[in-house]
Design a protein around this motif. Structure first.
Motif, PDB file in Angstrom:
ATOM      1  N   SER A 136       0.935  -1.246   0.034  1.00  0.00           N
ATOM      2  CA  SER A 136      -0.093  -0.011   0.101  1.00  0.00           C
ATOM      3  C   SER A 136       0.994   1.317  -0.126  1.00  0.00           C
ATOM      4  CB  SER A 136      -0.908  -0.013   1.286  1.00  0.00           C
ATOM      5  OG  SER A 136      -0.165  -0.082   2.302  1.00  0.00           O
ATOM      6  N   ARG A 137       2.135   1.143   0.348  1.00  0.00           N
ATOM      7  CA  ARG A 137       2.907   2.425   0.569  1.00  0.00           C
ATOM      8  C   ARG A 137       4.273   2.027  -0.077  1.00  0.00           C
ATOM      9  NH1 ARG A 137       1.674   4.752   6.560  1.00  0.00           N
ATOM     10  NH2 ARG A 137      -0.606   4.522   6.324  1.00  0.00           N
ATOM     11  N   GLY A 138       4.957   2.798  -0.756  1.00  0.00           N
ATOM     12  CA  GLY A 138       6.103   3.022  -1.313  1.00  0.00           C
ATOM     13  C   GLY A 138       6.630   4.121  -2.026  1.00  0.00           C
ATOM     14  N   ILE A 139       7.811   3.747  -2.689  1.00  0.00           N
ATOM     15  CA  ILE A 139       8.751   4.927  -3.345  1.00  0.00           C
ATOM     16  C   ILE A 139       9.141   4.444  -4.749  1.00  0.00           C
ATOM     17  CG2 ILE A 139      10.823   6.517  -3.299  1.00  0.00           C
ATOM     18  CD1 ILE A 139       8.830   6.723  -0.972  1.00  0.00           C
ATOM     19  N   ASP A 186      13.846  10.136   3.954  1.00  0.00           N
ATOM     20  CA  ASP A 186      12.828  11.236   4.538  1.00  0.00           C
ATOM     21  C   ASP A 186      11.587  11.106   3.854  1.00  0.00           C
ATOM     22  OD1 ASP A 186      12.598  13.861   5.616  1.00  0.00           O
ATOM     23  OD2 ASP A 186      12.280  14.724   3.473  1.00  0.00           O
ATOM     24  N   LEU A 187      11.285  10.695   2.766  1.00  0.00           N
ATOM     25  CA  LEU A 187      10.017  10.335   2.150  1.00  0.00           C
ATOM     26  C   LEU A 187       9.368   9.180   2.751  1.00  0.00           C
ATOM     27  CD1 LEU A 187      10.324  10.804  -1.642  1.00  0.00           C
ATOM     28  CD2 LEU A 187       9.089  12.370  -0.250  1.00  0.00           C
ATOM     29  N   VAL A 188      10.142   8.237   3.055  1.00  0.00           N
ATOM     30  CA  VAL A 188       9.415   7.149   3.753  1.00  0.00           C
ATOM     31  C   VAL A 188       9.107   7.547   5.346  1.00  0.00           C
ATOM     32  CG1 VAL A 188       9.995   4.669   4.843  1.00  0.00           C
ATOM     33  CG2 VAL A 188      10.827   5.420   2.664  1.00  0.00           C
ATOM     34  N   GLN A 189       9.845   8.107   5.860  1.00  0.00           N
ATOM     35  CA  GLN A 189       9.240   8.607   7.253  1.00  0.00           C
ATOM     36  C   GLN A 189       7.889   9.425   7.153  1.00  0.00           C
ATOM     37  OE1 GLN A 189      12.969  10.712   8.493  1.00  0.00           O
ATOM     38  NE2 GLN A 189      13.455   9.009   9.583  1.00  0.00           N
TER      39      GLN A 189
END
Length: 419
Positions: A93-96, A414-417
């Motif tokens: 559901s979440r990723g980069i 930083d984006l993951v946080q």
């Protein structure tokens, strides 16, 4: 916890150079940044088509221990259009999405479809800034060229390619004197590049018999094909540059042997990966123009760059629209002649280190070239180690400091946080 929930990292890349010089150091830096949380991260690599591809890109990516799954370039367009991989991968559901080669529109499309944040590494321009979350850019000029309202998304990280030069062993007077011959991979360059470089090697060996010669063979060409460029019967460009004939010897080691007895070792890459370990051993490289000058620059290997135009309509290896026009059936020869005459008068720096520096720090020989003048240039540098060292130091100064991969990984973290 940095990654309190499982996340996906999708890396978009394309050619063998990008996989080795961009993807590999980024993966290493990401694993270090995530630390114990790395076990919650799943890494996928999706490859897009590349004109410089060797066909082994998927195998290269699969060999990286940090990568969990890979899709080859042949299945890219259906993935871009419909969002489904060939093996119907599931997505968390979440990723980069990290862009490390290809077209910058790709991460925009894929990121929107998956609902993932996007990070683009950019050498030249930050495109689509309205729809991209963060950019890791090579130089401050990219920030200055970006509309002011989007500049906060950009972070200058430096050149990822400099990571390949980290830990390079210093050559000294006791190291073998090896000269690398980078003949190119396109027919237009090989036709003149192979015979002129073989003839140059003959002349260097006559003065410095201790010199060894190597050709890192491009992964897109086999030895039998390469050998055709060393024979006047099969290479129409042979006599244009006063080339010398050489025969291909194959066995435990593969090499060319000229009629004068000069031996040029032929090194083929494993799995299509660039041969950086070999290039690092070279005291100096004689190279054609193109991306190879950037790779040598990243390795801080001294070089002499040549672009022979001995037959004004024979040079048809320009990139982009010029190359397309010069190779059109029927009218291509006439157009090539006009393009080359125009380029001779207008061309700027040929080598990437010179482009980076804005001045000539590595020699460029352009126009009607023959082996004696090229050999004299190389012999002068080999005979004067201080000049060679000065060129290496100048290249090191413009290639930038290492650390771009760590800075890029920090942006991802930083984006993951914030997920």
């Amino acid at each position: 916890m940095m990654a309190s929930i499982p996340i996906d990292i999708l890396i978009l890349s394309n050619g063998p150079g990008e996989l080795v010089t961009w993807v590999k150091p980024t993966l290493r830096a990401l694993q270090a940044q995530f630390g114990d949380d790395w076990q919650r991260v799943r890494v996928s690599v999706v490859l897009s088509p590349c004109p410089n591809a060797s066909g082994n890109e998927a195998a290269i990516a699969q060999a990286y221990a940090e990568v969990d799954r890979v899709q080859g370039a042949a299945d890219f367009w259906p993935f871009l259009r419909w969002g489904k991989t060939r093996e119907d991968w599931d997505w968390r559901s979440r990723g980069i999405v990290i862009f490390l080669g290809g077209d910058q529109i790709f991460p925009v499309i894929v990121g929107k479809r998956l609902g993932y944040k996007t990070v683009i590494y950019s050498e030249w321009a930050a495109r689509w800034p309205r729809w991209v979350d963060r950019f890791a850019v090579m130089k401050p000029a990219i920030v200055a060229a970006t509309p002011p309202q989007f500049r906060s998304k950009l972070t200058v990280v430096g050149d990822l390619m400099t990571e390949v030069g980290v830990g390079m062993a210093e050559l000294n007077e006791h190291s073998p004197e090896i000269v690398g011959l980078l003949t190119g991979s396109k027919r237009a360059k090989l036709m003149q590049g192979v015979p002129i470089m073989l003839a140059t090697a003959d002349r260097i060996r006559a003065v410095r018999p201790q010199t060894q010669f190597v050709i890192p063979v491009a992964p897109t060409i086999d030895l039998a094909e390469l050998a055709t460029y060393a024979q006047p019967e099969t290479n129409p460009g042979f006599t244009l540059v006063d080339g010398v004939r050489a025969k291909l010897i194959q066995g435990e080691s593969n090499y060319f042997e000229t009629e004068q007895g000069t031996r040029i070792e032929l090194h083929q890459s494993i799995g299509g990966t660039p041969q950086y370990d070999l290039l690092k051993q070279c005291r100096l490289c004689l190279t054609t123009t193109g991306a190879n000058t950037a790779e040598l620059g990243a390795l801080a290997v001294p070089m002499i760059v040549i672009l022979p135009t001995n037959q004004i309509d024979a040079m048809r290896a320009w990139d982009g629209i010029l190359g397309v026009l010069a190779n059109l059936p029927g009218v291509g020869s006439l157009l090539a002649r006009g393009i080359n005459l125009w380029m001779i008068n207008r061309v700027g720096f040929l080598a990437w280190p010179n482009i980076w520096a804005g001045e000539k720090i590595v020699p460029e020989l352009f126009g009607e070239l023959y082996p004696p003048e090229i050999a004299d240039c190389i012999l002068d540098y080999l005979a004067h180690p201080a000049k060679l060292a000065a060129m290496r130091e100048a290249i090191q100064a413009v290639r930038g400091e290492a650390g771009a991969a760590d800075k890029l990984a920090a942006i991802v973290v930083d984006l993951v946080q914030g997920l």
